[in-house]
Design a protein around this motif. Structure first.
Motif, short mmCIF file in Angstrom:
data_model
loop_
_atom_site.label_atom_id
_atom_site.label_comp_id
_atom_site.label_asym_id
_atom_site.label_seq_id
_atom_site.Cartn_x
_atom_site.Cartn_y
_atom_site.Cartn_z
N LEU A 126 38.60 45.85 78.47
CA LEU A 126 37.19 45.58 78.71
C LEU A 126 36.93 44.79 79.98
N LEU A 127 37.96 44.55 80.77
CA LEU A 127 37.80 43.75 81.99
C LEU A 127 36.72 44.29 82.93
N PRO A 128 36.58 45.62 83.12
CA PRO A 128 35.49 46.09 83.99
C PRO A 128 34.11 45.65 83.51
N HIS A 129 33.92 45.57 82.21
CA HIS A 129 32.64 45.08 81.68
C HIS A 129 32.55 43.55 81.79
N LEU A 130 33.62 42.88 81.43
CA LEU A 130 33.61 41.42 81.44
C LEU A 130 33.51 40.84 82.84
N TRP A 131 33.87 41.64 83.83
CA TRP A 131 33.73 41.19 85.22
C TRP A 131 32.26 40.94 85.55
N ASP A 132 31.37 41.80 85.03
CA ASP A 132 29.93 41.65 85.26
C ASP A 132 29.27 40.73 84.24
N ARG A 133 29.79 40.74 83.00
CA ARG A 133 29.19 39.93 81.93
C ARG A 133 30.29 39.14 81.21
N PRO A 134 30.83 38.10 81.84
CA PRO A 134 31.92 37.33 81.22
C PRO A 134 31.52 36.67 79.91
N GLN A 135 30.22 36.44 79.71
CA GLN A 135 29.77 35.80 78.47
C GLN A 135 30.02 36.68 77.25
N ASP A 136 30.25 37.96 77.45
CA ASP A 136 30.47 38.87 76.32
C ASP A 136 31.89 38.80 75.76
N ILE A 137 32.73 37.95 76.34
CA ILE A 137 34.11 37.85 75.85
C ILE A 137 34.15 37.36 74.40
N ILE A 138 33.12 36.65 73.98
CA ILE A 138 33.10 36.16 72.59
C ILE A 138 32.95 37.30 71.58
N TYR A 139 32.57 38.49 72.08
CA TYR A 139 32.37 39.63 71.19
C TYR A 139 33.61 40.53 71.09
N VAL A 140 34.68 40.15 71.77
CA VAL A 140 35.90 40.97 71.71
C VAL A 140 36.41 41.11 70.28
N PRO A 141 36.46 40.04 69.46
CA PRO A 141 36.88 40.22 68.06
C PRO A 141 36.02 41.24 67.31
N ALA A 142 34.70 41.22 67.56
CA ALA A 142 33.81 42.20 66.91
C ALA A 142 34.16 43.61 67.38
N PHE A 143 34.52 43.75 68.65
CA PHE A 143 34.91 45.06 69.19
C PHE A 143 36.20 45.56 68.53
N ILE A 144 37.13 44.65 68.27
CA ILE A 144 38.38 45.03 67.60
C ILE A 144 38.09 45.53 66.19
N LEU A 145 37.27 44.78 65.45
CA LEU A 145 36.91 45.19 64.09
C LEU A 145 36.15 46.50 64.10
N PHE A 146 35.24 46.65 65.07
CA PHE A 146 34.49 47.90 65.17
C PHE A 146 35.41 49.07 65.45
N GLY A 147 36.47 48.84 66.22
CA GLY A 147 37.42 49.92 66.52
C GLY A 147 38.04 50.49 65.26
N TYR A 148 38.42 49.63 64.33
CA TYR A 148 39.01 50.11 63.08
C TYR A 148 37.96 50.75 62.19
N TYR A 149 36.75 50.17 62.19
CA TYR A 149 35.67 50.79 61.44
C TYR A 149 35.38 52.18 62.00
N PHE A 150 35.36 52.30 63.32
CA PHE A 150 35.08 53.57 63.98
C PHE A 150 36.14 54.61 63.65
N ALA A 151 37.40 54.18 63.53
CA ALA A 151 38.47 55.12 63.17
C ALA A 151 38.23 55.70 61.78
N VAL A 152 37.83 54.84 60.85
CA VAL A 152 37.52 55.31 59.50
C VAL A 152 36.29 56.21 59.54
N MET A 153 35.28 55.83 60.33
CA MET A 153 34.07 56.63 60.46
C MET A 153 34.39 58.02 61.01
N LYS A 154 35.30 58.11 61.99
CA LYS A 154 35.64 59.40 62.56
C LYS A 154 36.25 60.32 61.51
#
Length: 463
Positions: A367-395
Motif C-alpha cells: 500500500l506504499l503508493p497510497h500511503l505516500w499521498d495519505r500517510p494518515q491511512d496507515i492506521i487502517y492497514v489492520p482493517a485492510f488485512i481483515l477485509f482481505g480475508y473477508y473478501f476471499a470468503v466473499m469471492k
C-alpha cells in the motif's frame, strides 16, 4: 516454512512457495507500473471535445453531487451531455440540467430503470464520433477529455479508460472509503502494468470510459448488450463495463488506460457497510466475465496473454490467501505439542505474533503508493488485512451465487427482462425518429458495414 519451524529457528517465518510466487509477480507488476507512460497530447489533435464528444450518463437518483460532477465535465467542453433516466425522474433531473447548462445537457427517458437499456438509448441518440460513459458522481480534472482523446489518435484503439481516486462523502474518509481507496490504488497499479506489458486490461471501468461511436452503434453490439444472459438464463443489468471490454477484445480493437493525474477522476464510494454489497456485485461480475473470457470466448489468451494470466491468478487467489491462516493454525496446534512427541519448538504466541508482524509489514509495503499521498491511512492497514480475508470468503460465496444478478445497492432498479421486453416491443418509444432514420448523421466516420474491425474505420481530419 515448516522446515524452519521444526528447526531451532527463533521465530516463525510465514513465507513459502506460494508467498514467493505471489510476491515475485507483485514485483513484476510494480516494475511494469513504474515503466508505464501515458500517451501525451498530440500537437494537432484529430479529435476535439467540442466537436467529437458526447457524454452519456445513465442515472436514476442523481442529487447534489451530480451538479459538481456535471460542472467538471463541462470544463472539458464536450459537444453534448445526455442524461438517461426513468420517466418519473425526468422532472427533477431536467431541473438539475437547467441549473447547470440547459444548452449542452439533454435529458432523455426510458420506460424502466435499467442501466444497459439507458446506455443503449444514449448510444442511439449520439451524433458525435466519441462517446464517454460516466457515472453521475464522477468528478473529472479539467484535462481529462484531451488526454482521453489523445489515445484515439491510434486508429486501432476502440476504448480508453482512466485512473481513479476516492472522494469522501463527508469531511473525512470513513474506514469503508479508505478500504475502497486502497483497492483503487492496487487497481491503478494493475491496469497500468498490464497496459504496459501487453496492451490489455481486465476491465475498462464504467465510472468513466470512452469508446468510438461507430463500434457501439453496431446493431449486433446493441442487441448483445441489452440481451446479455449468464448461462442463457439469467439476464444481466450490471457488468456493462465488463461486456464492453470483452467486446473490444473479441472484435480486434485495442484499449488503453491513461494512468496520470491529468486523467484521474474522483468518485464517491459507499461510506458505510453497503460498500460490501457493492464489492459483492463487482465480484460476481468479475467471475462471470473472466470465466467467459478465459473458457468461452478465449480471445484473451492470444491477444493479451498477460491479462489472461492475471484472470487465472484471480480465480485461485481466494484459495491461496485462505491457505495461509489454515496453515498457520496447523503450526499453532503443533506448537502446543511437546517436541519429543512431534511438535514444534516455538511457543504458540511466537507463531501468532510473527504472523501478525509479517502480514502488517507485507501489506503495508503493497500500500506504499497510497500511503505516500495519505500517510494518515496507515492506521487502517489492520482493517485492510481483515477485509482481505473477508473478501476471499466473499469471492468463494460469489462464485456459488452467480445466478443472483440484482444490483444490490440501489432501490428502484427495474427487472432487466421486463425492461428489455418493453424496449423490444416499443422501440419507437426509446429511439428518436431522427436518430433511427440517420444513426450516423454528423459523424465524421462514415456509416460502416458491420461487423466492424479496426482497419475498416475511416476518420476525417479535424475541422
Amino acid at each position: 516454512m515448516l522446515y524452519l519451524t521444526r528447526d531451532d529457528f527463533p521465530i516463525f517465518v510465514p513465507f513459502g512457495v506460494i508467498g514467493f510466487y505471489r510476491y515475485l509477480w507483485y514485483l513484476i507488476r510494480i516494475t511494469a507500473s513504474f515503466a508505464y507512460h501515458p500517451i501525451p497530447l498530440p500537437e494537432n489533435p484529430t479529435y476535439i471535445a467540442s466537436e467529437d464528444v458526447t457524454i452519456i450518463v445513465p442515472t436514476i437518483d442523481a442529487g447534489e453531487e451530480f451538479k459538481e460532477a456535471a460542472h467538471s465535465w463541462l470544463v472539458g467542453k464536450p459537444k453534448e451531455i445526455i442524461i438517461i433516466t426513468e420517466e418519473k425522474m425526468l422532472g427533477p433531473l431536467q431541473e438539475l440540467a437547467n441549473a447547470v447548462d440547459p444548452e449542452r445537457i439533454r435529458v432523455l427517458t426510458v420506460p424502466y430503470a435499467n442501466k444497459r437499456l439507458q446506455m443503449s438509448h444514449g448510444i442511439k441518440n449520439t451524433t458525435t464520433d466519441i462517446i464517454v460513459f460516466a457515472d453521475d458522481d464522477a468528478i473529472w480534472p479539467p484535462t481529462l477529455l484531451p488526454y482521453v482523446l489523445a489515445c484515439f489518435e491510434d486508429q486501432k484503439v476502440g476504448g480508453v479508460g482512466t485512473s481513479q481516486r476516492v472522494k469522501p462523502v463527508g469531511d473525512r474518509m470513513t474506514v469503508w472509503e479508505v478500504l475502497a481507496a486502497f483497492r483503487l490504488t492496487i487497481r491503478n497499479i494493475e491496469i497500468s502494468s498490464s497496459t504496459h506489458i501487453d496492451g490489455g486490461l481486465p476491465c475498462l471501468s464504467g465510472r468513466t470510459a470512452a469508446y468510438r461511436t461507430v463500434i457501439l452503434k453496431d446493431p449486433e453490439f446493441l442487441h448483445g448488450f441489452t440481451h446479455d444472459y449468464w448461462l442463457d438464463k439469467y439476464q444481466l443489468n450490471s457488468g456493462d463495463d465488463k461486456f464492453l471490454t470483452r467486446w473490444m477484445v473479441s472484435h480486434g480493437w485495442s484499449t488503453y488506460v491513461q494512468c496520470c493525474k491529468e486523467a484521474e477522476l474522483l468518485s464517491t464510494m459507499k461510506p458505510n457497510w453497503r460498500f460490501l454489497k457493492q464489492v459483492l456485485r463487482w465480484t460476481r461480475n468479475t467471475w462471470r466475465s473472466d470465466l467467459r473470457s478465459l473458457f468461452m470466448e478465449r480471445h484473451i489468451w492470444t491477444i493479451h496473454p498477460y491479462v489472461a494470466y492475471t484472470m487465472v491468478d484471480k480465480l485461485f487467489n481466494p484459495f491461496t490467501l485462505l491457505a495461509g491462516p489454515v496453515l498457520v493454525s496447523y503450526v499453532v496446534y503443533k506448537s502446543t505439542i511437546p517436541v519429543d512427541k512431534g511438535g514444534f519448538h516455538l511457543p504458540w504466541w511466537n507463531v501468532i505474533l510473527s504472523y501478525v508482524v509479517w502480514l502488517t509489514a507485507t501489506r503495508t509495503a503493497k500500500l506504499l503508493p497510497h500511503l505516500w499521498d495519505r500517510p494518515q491511512d496507515i492506521i487502517y492497514v489492520p482493517a485492510f488485512i481483515l477485509f482481505g480475508y473477508y473478501f476471499a470468503v466473499m469471492k468463494i460465496y460469489a462464485l456459488f451465487t452467480l445466478h443472483e444478478t440484482g444490483w444490490g445497492t440501489r432501490a428502484g432498479i427495474g427487472d432487466p427482462t421486463a425492461a428489455t421486453a418493453a424496449a423490444d416491443g416499443n422501440s419507437s418509444g426509446i429511439t428518436d425518429d431522427k436518430v433511427r432514420q440517420a444513426p450516423y448523421q454528423n459523424l465524421r466516420s462514415p456509416a460502416p458495414q458491420y461487423p466492424l474491425r479496426p482497419m475498416e474505420i475511416q476518420v476525417g481530419q479535424a475541422q
